[in-house]
Design an enzyme around this catalytic site. Structure first.
Site, PDB file in Angstrom:
ATOM      1  N   ASP B 312       0.875  -1.192  -0.484  1.00  0.00           N
ATOM      2  CA  ASP B 312      -0.320  -0.286  -0.445  1.00  0.00           C
ATOM      3  C   ASP B 312       0.907   0.835  -0.320  1.00  0.00           C
ATOM      4  OD1 ASP B 312      -2.627  -0.479   0.139  1.00  0.00           O
ATOM      5  OD2 ASP B 312      -2.575  -1.633   1.884  1.00  0.00           O
ATOM      6  N   GLU B 353      -4.266  15.807   6.440  1.00  0.00           N
ATOM      7  CA  GLU B 353      -4.349  16.982   5.701  1.00  0.00           C
ATOM      8  C   GLU B 353      -4.541  17.892   5.815  1.00  0.00           C
ATOM      9  OE1 GLU B 353      -5.247  13.930   5.883  1.00  0.00           O
ATOM     10  OE2 GLU B 353      -4.986  12.607   4.199  1.00  0.00           O
ATOM     11  N   THR B 383     -18.113  13.393   4.057  1.00  0.00           N
ATOM     12  CA  THR B 383     -18.590  12.499   3.548  1.00  0.00           C
ATOM     13  C   THR B 383     -18.165  11.814   2.053  1.00  0.00           C
ATOM     14  OG1 THR B 383     -20.550  13.019   2.346  1.00  0.00           O
ATOM     15  CG2 THR B 383     -20.975  13.304   4.882  1.00  0.00           C
ATOM     16  N   ALA B 384     -18.782  10.438   2.356  1.00  0.00           N
ATOM     17  CA  ALA B 384     -18.005   9.488   1.100  1.00  0.00           C
ATOM     18  C   ALA B 384     -19.260   9.962   0.153  1.00  0.00           C
ATOM     19  CB  ALA B 384     -18.278   8.731   1.002  1.00  0.00           C
ATOM     20  N   ARG B 387     -17.955  14.448  -1.135  1.00  0.00           N
ATOM     21  CA  ARG B 387     -16.216  14.047  -1.556  1.00  0.00           C
ATOM     22  C   ARG B 387     -15.990  15.813  -1.208  1.00  0.00           C
ATOM     23  NH1 ARG B 387     -16.046  11.695  -5.970  1.00  0.00           N
ATOM     24  NH2 ARG B 387     -13.493  11.883  -6.646  1.00  0.00           N
ATOM     25  N   MET B 388     -16.167  15.906  -0.100  1.00  0.00           N
ATOM     26  CA  MET B 388     -16.194  17.490   0.624  1.00  0.00           C
ATOM     27  C   MET B 388     -16.457  17.753   1.869  1.00  0.00           C
ATOM     28  SD  MET B 388     -18.787  19.848  -1.475  1.00  0.00           S
ATOM     29  CE  MET B 388     -19.017  19.082  -3.093  1.00  0.00           C
ATOM     30  N   SER B 389     -15.222  19.240   2.088  1.00  0.00           N
ATOM     31  CA  SER B 389     -15.813  19.491   3.780  1.00  0.00           C
ATOM     32  C   SER B 389     -15.652  20.645   3.555  1.00  0.00           C
ATOM     33  CB  SER B 389     -14.577  18.761   4.680  1.00  0.00           C
ATOM     34  OG  SER B 389     -13.455  19.107   4.524  1.00  0.00           O
ATOM     35  N   LYS B 400     -13.785  22.477   0.207  1.00  0.00           N
ATOM     36  CA  LYS B 400     -12.535  22.120  -0.298  1.00  0.00           C
ATOM     37  C   LYS B 400     -12.594  20.510  -0.938  1.00  0.00           C
ATOM     38  CE  LYS B 400      -9.094  20.336   3.151  1.00  0.00           C
ATOM     39  NZ  LYS B 400      -9.961  20.279   4.591  1.00  0.00           N
ATOM     40  N   ASP B 545      -9.535  -5.225   2.974  1.00  0.00           N
ATOM     41  CA  ASP B 545      -8.823  -6.035   2.280  1.00  0.00           C
ATOM     42  C   ASP B 545      -8.627  -7.895   2.387  1.00  0.00           C
ATOM     43  OD1 ASP B 545      -7.421  -4.025   1.363  1.00  0.00           O
ATOM     44  OD2 ASP B 545      -6.292  -3.833   3.630  1.00  0.00           O
TER      45      ASP B 545
END
Lengths: 567, 705
Positions: B312, B353, B383-384, B387-389, B400, B545
């Site tokens: 990974d 990040e 959230t998925a 895909r921003m916050s 962003k 996985d």
């Protein structure tokens, strides 16, 4: 030793190596079922054979089916030879009026010929009719040779294939081998031998009147055709009792040289077939190199020992090398070379009496056989025998690179090791076991021509030769007794088939495996390191087993002789 | 930066001679003489039988008065020593594991479990041993977790020192990839509700104890093959020795049983036979010392054979977190403006990040941290789906997020293909506004350099891109070069787009990469590699996985991972350090190499033994054979005794090597083989000549024979 002597040896090796590649290329095409330049003539015959016998040439066999087919084929071969020998008095082509062969001798001889041994407890010209020679023996000379070759090819396919259940079709392989490889070469070869002065006739023995006026019967017959396949197929069974020392069976220096070449060519070519089939010819050359190292070492020692002669002879004023038991026509080099070639391969034809070699010189043929006849070896048998040793060598040392050992992309695991061990166990069991029995039984000892270590060597050689399916004799030993006929037959049978079955099991198991692409971490099997390793393993694992026996036979004899004692 | 150094955990010799291990091992060497346990080792079992038989004959001769009793006695003594030394090797190897198991056992103290009956927090106290799979228990601060399980509710800090030796607590929480808890570990704060997944006796610690003790040690495939080879060689030497009396009889001599026995035992591969199981145990032990638990020896062996390593990207090749390295505004917007908006959007973002954006804004533009409550701001979490916050504060909204998601956001309903697709490039360029195209160009540029673009918008207007960059671990490039020399191909697995992935792959020096990898892609990659005949190793932690871990030949699950992942892998890394896969491969190789080296050594030894014993054996009736006595040993009896003593002592001498393992060097198979063949092959031929001669001198000096 002379320069011209070494030149002969080097020339011999060079020609064998030169023939390896083209013949390997041709044989690979034959066994891959591809077209060859002989196809226009032979293909219709081949197709006809399949049509008559109901063989579906497209259908491949599992290793077990392949092996069973091979075994059944040999049961048939055995019955034919045994039957013909027992009934030869009533059958045609018997101008010399030979009577029926005794049961135990017929048994021994039948086993001898189906196992590609050609151990001869009989004298050819004094025991067998022409029919027996041709139908009984010559046909097995072809088929037992073809069998050896196709078994090696099946094992090679095991290495070359990946994730497959089959290893080929026995009937197709044997047909193709005989039609495309053995027959064409033999036809040309026979004509060559006839040109060299070898008889080829169905006429009766010749009655001649000698210069003294005495009557002499000169045995002739279909000699050339049988000699061709006897050499090419590493059978070794001579038409005459004296084998290749007989002037009719080996008329000239040229015929002698070509006969030696023909013993090695197919066996050597199979290394190239191996290389081509696994996709890297260097793999084949590496194996040939292993054989070459052992061969040249053997020739060197044997030639040196024979050329030096013995201290006993020197004491008697006989200077020079040891000429006892050798044809003056061939001399020391050609005899030493012939002896090493015929025992390195499991041919067993002889042009000199190995019994009369110096102890050390005679030990080399003995060691060659006891190593399993893997130095080029019997056609096919040498190749699969060598691959068994390679498997063991790779397994022992391959771990040292930190991976599960693999050879030409195939992992060597428990099953392969088990089968290789089983096959290799056969040699000491039969050779040492039967020798141990023979040297303590009065009936065994009674057959020896010499006392002491030399007599011991005779017995050891007899069982080595039979177990290894060589067929050459140390001479001296009277083999045609009930005891030697039966124990010898068992050694020949076990030495051949109990080696083949595990080898075929390995073929099947390898064919079913995936092929692993080589990487930086893969054990390199094409270089000098690999060659040295395999030579070492063969000498230590194969050779050391026989060290006690050799010490009590040829080694002690040589030492005693140096001290002036002869046996 | 976390340097990737090669940990050196080879056992020092002093640790092997620790009296705490050696003394009990001597006792164990005797108890292991029990034929029922000896039979597992065919070569040594044969030696034991032969030793027992000769002892019986010796006792008989003692009573009836035979010849050479002192000599016979000494040979028999050394036969027994040979067996005992073999047992000692195994016992010493097991000793370390036993000590470790003892420590583990202490953690498995009888604990009370709080068995929950329903959804509430009512519980009754039951003994931990009575728990069944599926039971729900409550574990509160200070409690020991009674058995392995899965957190289904709550978050807690857990001390896992019992299994990892690491005292810093770890967080365990429901959902996600950190939900597995291990029985015997202790909750330090908060509470969790746990569903029991392992019954008593089969918990992780139980398995660990069994593994390190070697109680359930199964022979590995390679060990089985080797045992067959050794058994085969033993049979060959049976033939070689039992036929000798008959040959001797023919020559008019006789050989005593004890001399034959001495020849036989010295010829059969006792050295490797004695050390084989010790090598296997030591290999497992070496892994344990790396804090890796192999569920089977087969997995360790497979590790040595690995051809392809799937790694990974995050955490293995790069440091776990991407960091903001630049603000790249669109035309008409200043960097300051962009930084300000990005900082505001990230204030409440606790991801690494997010924090790195705040840090960069402060370092580069001096933008101070602001208090969310003071601004009256509400945080819009990631959230998925979106895909921003971002943050809504005072009628202004800052967002962003992933470039395609943000384009979708400002564009107000772009084609669905974009929302569900993985790359912004999936969008038709024509459908983009000029601003959108500019953003896209910057984003592509960032991707090509191996960065991850993050678009920032204020009030529906795109301001620019924050460049996040992966930091490749120091030293990892060298490790990959080393792997390449071992013949192992490395493949980087990442969720990044192909451009970013390619840039990082080039920087880290991996051989190949799989970008935008889904669990299905991973599984497919493993199957494809395996179809080519390759062995694949990977590590993973998440539940998704698990299929890939199960499919891989060597699957190392992270201890921090989910229960599903831990069950699927065949190794568990207690430190959860994915880089360790490389060490695991090395340990596997070392294990195989040590076996090969000692087998070669053992077989090569036979040459000298023949030269010692054969002339001695036949000297009485063939004195000429003394020429073969190349070592010039003083007498036949001394020769035979010296060979037997050497044969026994060499086992003791090689125990340290068997336990430490032959050093592995990543120099390519050819060079490695040349080196090892020289040491163990050629050395194996020469050393016994010297050793037997030396022992002969001592034996003669002491008048032992």
């Amino acid at each position: 030793m002379t320069v011209i002597g070494w030149f002969q040896i080097i020339l011999y090796c060079a020609i064998v190596v030169a023939l390896t590649k083209p013949l390997g290329w041709y044989m690979t095409r034959v066994f891959n079922g591809e077209r060859t330049f002989l196809s226009p003539v032979l293909r219709p015959i081949e197709a006809g054979i399949y049509w008559m016998s109901g063989v579906d040439e497209k259908r491949e066999q599992h290793w077990l089916t392949y092996t069973v087919a091979m075994l059944l084929f040999h049961v048939g071969g055995f019955l034919i030879i045994y039957g013909v020998m027992r009934l030869q008095a009533m059958l045609p082509f018997n101008p010399a009026d030979q009577s029926a062969v005794a049961p135990d001798l017929s048994f021994n001889t039948a086993v001898s010929f189906i196992t590609n041994t050609n151990w001869q407890n009989y004298g050819g010209e004094s025991t067998l009719s022409y029919l027996t020679q041709m139908v009984g023996l010559t046909h097995q000379n072809f088929l037992s040779a073809a069998t050896g070759i196709v078994l090696a090819v099946a094992l090679i396919r095991g290495f070359a294939r990946a994730s497959m259940r089959t290893v080929g079709n026995f009937w197709v392989d044997v047909t193709r081998c005989t039609l495309y490889v053995l027959l064409p070469i033999c036809i040309v070869y026979t004509l060559f031998l006839v040109w060299q002065g070898m008889p080829q006739t169905l006429g009766p023995y010749i009655e001649a009147t000698t210069l003294e006026g005495a009557k002499q019967t000169i045995a002739v017959g279909p000699v050339a055709s049988q000699v061709a396949i006897k050499m090419l197929g590493t059978n070794g069974g001579g038409f005459f009792n004296a084998n290749a020392a007989h002037p009719f069976e080996n008329p000239t220096a040229l015929s002698n040289f070509v006969q030696m070449l023909s013993i090695f060519v197919l066996g050597a070519a199979l290394t190239n077939v191996f290389g081509r089939m696994v996709g890297n010819q260097r793999q084949g050359w590496a194996i040939l190199a292993v054989m070459g190292v052992l061969f040249v070492a053997g020739v060197g020692v044997c030639y040196w020992a024979e050329a030096n002669g013995t201290s006993t002879m020197h004491a008697l004023g006989l200077t020079g090398g040891n000429m006892e038991g050798k044809e003056v026509r061939f001399g020391i080099v050609a005899s030493s070379l012939f002896a090493v070639v015929t025992t390195a391969a499991s041919c067993g034809a002889v042009n000199a009496m190995h019994d009369s070699f110096t102890a050390l010189g005679g030990m080399i043929p003995l060691i060659n056989i006891e190593l399993g006849e893997i130095i080029v070896g019997g056609v096919g048998a040498g190749m699969y025998g060598m691959l068994l040793f390679v498997i063991l060598a790779i397994f022992v040392a391959g771990l040292m690179v930190g991976r599960t050992p693999e050879y030409v992309g195939k992992k060597i695991e428990a099953r392969e090791v088990k089968m290789a061990m089983l096959a290799i166990l056969i040699l000491p069991l039969m050779i040492l076991g039967w020798s141990a029995v023979a040297v303590v039984l009065p009936t065994g000892v009674a057959s020896m021509a010499n006392a002491g270590p030399h007599g011991f060597s005779e017995v050891l050689y007899a069982y080595s030769s039979q177990t290894g399916n060589n067929g050459s004799a140390f001479a001296g030993l009277t083999g045609n007794t009930l005891f030697y006929n039966l124990t010898g037959a068992s050694a020949m049978f076990v030495g051949r088939f109990l080696m083949i079955v595990p080898a075929m099991a390995i073929a099947g198991s390898l064919a079913a495996k995936k092929s692993i692409p080589p990487s930086m971490g893969t054990f390199p099997t094409t270089g000098g390191l690999f060659v040295g390793l395999v030579v070492g393993v063969i000498l230590i694992m194969g050779g050391l087993t026989f060290f006690p026996a050799l010490a009590l036979g040829p080694i002690v004899e040589q030492l005693a002789m140096n001290a002036g004692n002869v046996f | 930066m976390e340097p990737v150094s090669k940990p050196n955990k080879r056992m020092p010799v002093s640790a092997m001679l620790d009296p705490k291990i050696v003394l009990p091992a001597i006792g164990a060497a005797f108890t292991k003489l029990d034929p029922r346990s000896m039979i597992k080792n065919p070569v040594m079992f044969v030696v034991e039988i032969v030793a027992a038989l000769t002892t019986v004959i010796f006792v008989r001769d003692l009573v009836t008065g035979g010849e050479n009793l002192a000599f016979t006695f000494q040979i028999i003594l050394w036969l027994w020593f040979t067996v005992l030394f073999a047992n000692l090797a195994e016992a010493v190897a097991e000793g370390r594991g036993k000590a470790q198991a003892e420590t583990l056992r202490k953690t498995r103290t009888e604990s009370q479990a709080k068995l929950l009956s329903g959804a509430g927090r009512d519980y009754k106290l039951v003994p931990g041993t009575s728990l069944k799979v599926g039971d729900l228990v409550l574990v509160e601060a200070g409690d020991t977790i009674p058995s392995d399980g899965e957190v289904i509710e709550g978050v807690a800090s857990v001390n896992e020192a019992a299994i990892t030796g690491e005292s810093a607590p770890v967080i365990r929480e429901s959902g996600g990839d950190r939900s597995a808890v291990t029985g015997g570990t202790q909750v330090l704060s908060d509470w969790i509700r746990v569903r029991i997944t392992a019954a008593q006796g089969s918990t992780f610690i139980d398995r660990m104890i069994k593994l390190v003790e070697g109680a359930e040690r199964q022979k590995t495939p390679n060990e089985i093959a080797l045992n067959i080879l050794l058994a085969g060689l033993t049979i060959i030497f049976v033939f070689a020795t039992v036929t000798i009396p008959s040959y001797a009889a023919y020559a008019g001599g006789s050989i005593s049983v004890i001399v034959l026995v001495a020849l036989f035992v010295t010829l059969i591969p006792t050295t490797i036979g004695a050390l084989l199981s010790a090598i296997g145990i030591a290999g497992m032990d070496r892994l344990v010392r790396f804090n890796v638990l192999a569920m089977s020896g087969r997995a360790v062996e497979a590790a040595g054979d690995v051809d392809t390593l799937l790694l990974d990207k995050t955490g293995t090749i790069t440091l776990g977190n991407r960091q903001a390295t630049a603000f790249r505004p669109v035309r008409g917007v200043t960097e300051q403006e962009l930084a300000d908006a990005a900082q505001l959007a990230s204030l409440a973002d606790e991801t690494p990040e997010g924090r790195s954006i705040v840090v960069l804004a402060k370092e580069k533009y001096g933008i101070r941290g602001r208090d969310m409550a003071e601004l009256g701001a509400t945080f819009i979490p990631f959230t998925a789906q979106t895909r921003m916050s971002g943050v809504d504060a005072g009628g202004s909204s800052v967002r962003k997020g992933a470039v395609d998601a943000m384009l979708n956001y400002v564009g107000g309903g772009a084609p669905t293909a974009v929302a569900s697709g993985n790359t912004a490039r999936a969008m038709q360029p024509a459908a983009l506004s000029e601003l959108g195209r500019e953003i896209q160009a910057i984003a592509d540029d960032v991707s090509k350099s191996g960065g991850t673009p993050l678009a920032v918008a204020r009030d529906g207007k795109l301001l620019g891109i924050v460049q996040l960059k992966d930091i490749v671990k120091g030293g990892i490039r060298e490790r990959f070069a080393e792997l390449r020399r071992m013949g192992i191909r490395t493949i980087m697995i990442t969720g990044d787009n192909p451009m970013t992935a390619a840039a990082i792959a080039a920087e880290a020096g991996v051989d190949d990469f799989l970008a935008q990898a889904t669990p299905e892609d991973k599984l497919k990659l493993i199957r494809d590699e395996q179809a080519k005949g390759k062995l694949v190793a990977m590590c993973g932690d998440g539940t998704n996985d698990a299929p890939a871990l199960a499919q891989a030949d060597v699957g190392v699950a992270m201890n921090t991972g989910t229960q599903a992942a831990r069950e699927a892998g065949n190794m568990v890394d207690l430190d959860s350090n994915p880089t360790k896969l490389i060490e695991v491969v090395e340990i596997g190789k070392q294990l195989l190499m040590t076996r090969g080296a000692l087998t070669t050594f053992s077989i090569a030894n036979d040459v000298a033994k023949y030269f010692a014993i054969i002339p001695a054996m036949f000297l009485a009736f063939y004195p000429q054979l003394n020429v073969l006595n190349v070592m010039n040993l003083s007498s036949p009896q001394s020769a035979i005794l010296s060979a037997s003593i050497f044969n026994a002592l060499v086992i003791i001498a090689l125990i340290p090597l068997a336990l430490k393992g032959v050093a592995y060097r990543a120099v390519g198979a050819g060079a490695l083989l040349r080196r090892n063949l020289l040491i163990y092959g050629l050395g194996g031929i020469l050393i016994p000549f010297i050793g037997i001669k030396a022992i002969d001198l001592v034996v003669t000096a002491l008048h032992l024979a």
